[in-house]
Design an enzyme around this catalytic site. Structure first.
Site, PDB file in Angstrom:
ATOM      1  N   ASP A   1       0.829  -1.200   0.000  1.00  0.00           N
ATOM      2  CA  ASP A   1       0.000   0.000   0.000  1.00  0.00           C
ATOM      3  C   ASP A   1       0.870   1.259   0.000  1.00  0.00           C
ATOM      4  O   ASP A   1       1.859   1.347   0.745  1.00  0.00           O
ATOM      5  CB  ASP A   1      -0.858  -0.022   1.280  1.00  0.00           C
ATOM      6  CG  ASP A   1      -1.850   1.109   1.338  1.00  0.00           C
ATOM      7  OD1 ASP A   1      -2.757   1.122   0.513  1.00  0.00           O
ATOM      8  OD2 ASP A   1      -1.704   1.994   2.228  1.00  0.00           O
TER       9      ASP A   1
ATOM     10  N   GLU B   1       1.354  -0.428  -5.043  1.00  0.00           N
ATOM     11  CA  GLU B   1       0.454   0.689  -5.350  1.00  0.00           C
ATOM     12  C   GLU B   1       1.345   1.886  -5.661  1.00  0.00           C
ATOM     13  O   GLU B   1       1.770   2.620  -4.769  1.00  0.00           O
ATOM     14  CB  GLU B   1      -0.472   1.017  -4.178  1.00  0.00           C
ATOM     15  CG  GLU B   1      -1.554   1.990  -4.622  1.00  0.00           C
ATOM     16  CD  GLU B   1      -2.182   2.808  -3.518  1.00  0.00           C
ATOM     17  OE1 GLU B   1      -3.181   3.485  -3.793  1.00  0.00           O
ATOM     18  OE2 GLU B   1      -1.665   2.807  -2.381  1.00  0.00           O
TER      19      GLU B   1
HETATM   20  C1  NOJ Z   1      -4.242   3.306  -0.601  1.00  0.00           C
HETATM   21  C2  NOJ Z   1      -5.416   2.413  -0.390  1.00  0.00           C
HETATM   22  O1  NOJ Z   1      -5.715   1.769  -1.591  1.00  0.00           O
HETATM   23  C3  NOJ Z   1      -6.534   3.301   0.114  1.00  0.00           C
HETATM   24  O2  NOJ Z   1      -7.761   2.629   0.115  1.00  0.00           O
HETATM   25  C4  NOJ Z   1      -6.143   3.799   1.481  1.00  0.00           C
HETATM   26  O3  NOJ Z   1      -7.119   4.710   1.937  1.00  0.00           O
HETATM   27  C5  NOJ Z   1      -4.789   4.510   1.453  1.00  0.00           C
HETATM   28  N1  NOJ Z   1      -3.819   3.824   0.683  1.00  0.00           N
HETATM   29  C6  NOJ Z   1      -4.242   4.648   2.843  1.00  0.00           C
HETATM   30  O4  NOJ Z   1      -3.780   3.410   3.307  1.00  0.00           O
END
Ligand code: NOJ
Ligand code: CA
Length: 563
Positions: A230, A290
């Protein structure tokens, strides 16, 4: 045959001392040397919304286990489960209070083990979501960290003095307001890129790194095959806390826009990723990132100079193409194919409006959903599906602030309505709550569940789901689609996106009509040494005859070129 006893003894000893090192190096799955994650189709599950086994209105792990037959039959090889760890659920699991357990609302570790065992039987791998940048403010590390300036975990987070009564600098949280929160216990501020309840870990502290690497080992040993990391862009911050440059205008939260120059994408992140990758390689795992890259140069950095960072940094470029434009897709596909690593394709997820609505024209939405499948499932690279795409789920954005569950929707309303719309319960059948739960679900099921659900679509050979199944079957068996190069053709066509997937002397033609009018395309097959294109998968009446492919409005034709 005689055994070599000293060698045998050494290997047994090694197995005990270094269980991971004793594993065989990853076995390629084809003669091209591709590894399992290059042939796999990944499927993201938002666990709150997938299947509710205990009827409390919230999905859970046993619910996922109960749907493994469905996933296998669909053609999924790996599921990525969004965070299911203990969490106060301020950001619906992206605020983790214990990395090595399961939140009771999703089940228990024993339920996880059952899921892992059943997944193994189904040949479906499990990928967990690793929230690397921050923990919950209820994590024991943070509770200790905030307790005193000399606490063992003080330096596990980022604490600074304010400037008088002001925060240490001008950094804003991406979820609104200052990125610093004052804590009266020690009269210092802590840093949070996301919500105040999600304090950033201090990755410059080696103890943090070690602890986080150990978390991945712990789960690998429990049977997972990798992690989706993430928010990796946000792992490091400028230690001097330089102010970010401001930009004109205000965002949905009313904050002055700023370039996140000093708190995102710092070069140090790559060293951390190389460390995580080393652990991953011990277990033949995969790291999906991500990564919000703005161009291919940035994407390449995430693969790592020697391909020693992320195997699958997510390229979200498709999600930024807002209309069905062959030229635009061509550009993005060419760019990703020029990257230094293996491409990854994503068309929506739990943070992004569903592709059904992004491209739907209100009249041909189902055809367009098939068209998008025809695109991202036939490209060279690994697709990451999002649950519900395969049945044409619609984004169901709340229309009243009081209905919003996502915190960013509540703070940012009405400009930012949050992400509830793309997180609604999976639509299993026509019954109440779409067969997701017997209780009222945590988010409402849209009325389209009556027409777009698994049970009905399984019976209809023309449904979006049936199309996905056909396509995924082809993708798993056709050598050109698995291993072939991507060769764009007819690059000046404004209506139809066409390409070949070429493996050795074989080729598959993919033609995607991105308009609402029927199209005829002459591919001059004979001139190129082929006699025809034999249909493998097509929508509606889309077909080929000799050199010409005829496409329905938004039609898809995938054909094997025959000599
Ligand atoms: C990216 C995640 O996909 C999202 O859903 C989240 O709110 C933020 N990172 C914080 O962890
Ligand atoms: Ca950070």
């Amino acid at each position: 045959m005689r055994y070599n006893f000293p060698l045998l003894l050494t290997s047994i000893l090694l197995c005990f001392l270094f269980p991971a090192a004793a594993q065989n190096p990853p076995k390629p799955v084809d003669s091209e040397g591709h590894l399992w994650w290059q042939h796999a189709v990944f499927y993201e599950i938002y666990p709150r919304s997938f299947a509710d086994s205990n009827n409390d209105g919230i999905g859970d792990l046993n619910g996922i286990t109960s749907k493994l037959d469905y996933l296998k039959d669909l053609g999924v090889d790996a599921i990525w489960i969004s965070p299911c760890f203990p969490s106060p659920q301020v950001d619906f699991g992206y605020d983790v209070s214990d990395y090595e357990n399961i939140d009771p609302m999703y089940g228990t570790l024993a339920d996880f083990d059952t899921l892992a065992a059943s997944s193994k039987k189904h040949n479906v791998r499990i990928i967990l979501d690793f929230v690397v940048n921050h923990t919950s403010d209820q994590h024991k590390w943070f509770l200790d960290s905030k307790s005193s300036k000399t606490a063992e975990h003080r330096d596990w987070y980022i604490w600074r003095d304010g400037k008088g009564s002001q925060p240490p600098n001008n950094w804003t949280s991406t979820f609104g307001g200052s990125a610093w929160k004052f804590d009266p216990t020690t009269s210092q501020y802590y840093y949070h890129y996301f919500y105040a309840a999600q304090p950033d870990l201090n990755w410059r502290n080696p103890a943090v790194k070690d602890a986080m690497f150990d978390v991945t080992r712990w789960w690998y040993k429990r049977g997972v095959s990798g992690f989706r990391l993430d928010a990796v862009d946000t792992l490091y911050e400028d230690p001097n806390l330089k102010d970010n440059p401001e930009r004109p205008g205000k965002n949905a939260f009313g904050d002055t826009n700023q370039e996140h120059k000093f708190n995102t994408k710092l070069p140090e992140v790559h060293e951390a990723l190389r460390g995580l990758r080393k652990v991953t390689d011990e277990y033949n795992g995969v790291l999906i990132g991500e990564t919000w890259t703005s161009d291919i140069a940035e994407l390449n950095q995430y693969y790592g100079q020697d391909n020693n960072e992320l195997q699958l940094p997510m390229d979200f470029l498709f999600t930024s193409v807002n209309q069905l434009s062959p030229a635009e897709f061509r550009k993005q596909i060419a760019a990703v194919n020029s990257a230094s690593g293996w491409p990854t394709f994503v068309i929506s997820n739990h943070d992004i409006m569903r592709s059904y609505d992004r491209y739907g024209d209100g009249q041909h939405n189902d055809e367009i959903a098939k068209l998008m499948a025809g695109l991202y499932l036939t490209l060279r690279g690994t697709p990451i599906m999002y649950y519900g795409e395969e049945i044409g789920m619609k984004t169901n954005t709340p229309t009243r602030k009081e209905d919003v569950k996502d915190p960013i929707g509540r703070t940012g309303w009405p400009k930012e309505k949050g992400r509830d719309g793309e997180r609604t319960p999976m639509q299993w059948d026509e019954s109440d709550n779409a067969g997701f739960s017997k209780a009222a679900p945590w988010l409402p099921v849209p009325p389209t569940a009556k027409t777009h659900n698994v049970a009905d679509e399984l019976k209809d050979p023309e449904s979006i789901l049936s199309f996905y199944k056909k396509l995924l079957k082809l993708r798993h068996t056709n050598r050109e689609l698995l291993d072939g190069s991507y060769v764009p053709i007819n690059q000046n066509d404004q209506n139809v996106l066409s390409y070949l997937r070429v493996y050795q002397d074989q080729a598959v033609l993919v033609a995607l009509n991105m308009t609402g009018a029927a199209q005829k395309v002459n591919f001059e097959l004979k001139k190129n040494g082929f006699s025809s294109a034999k249909s493998l998968v097509a929508t509606g009446k889309s077909s080929s005859s000799g050199d010409v492919v005829t496409l329905d409005p938004y039609g898809v034709f995938i054909g094997q070129l025959v000599r």
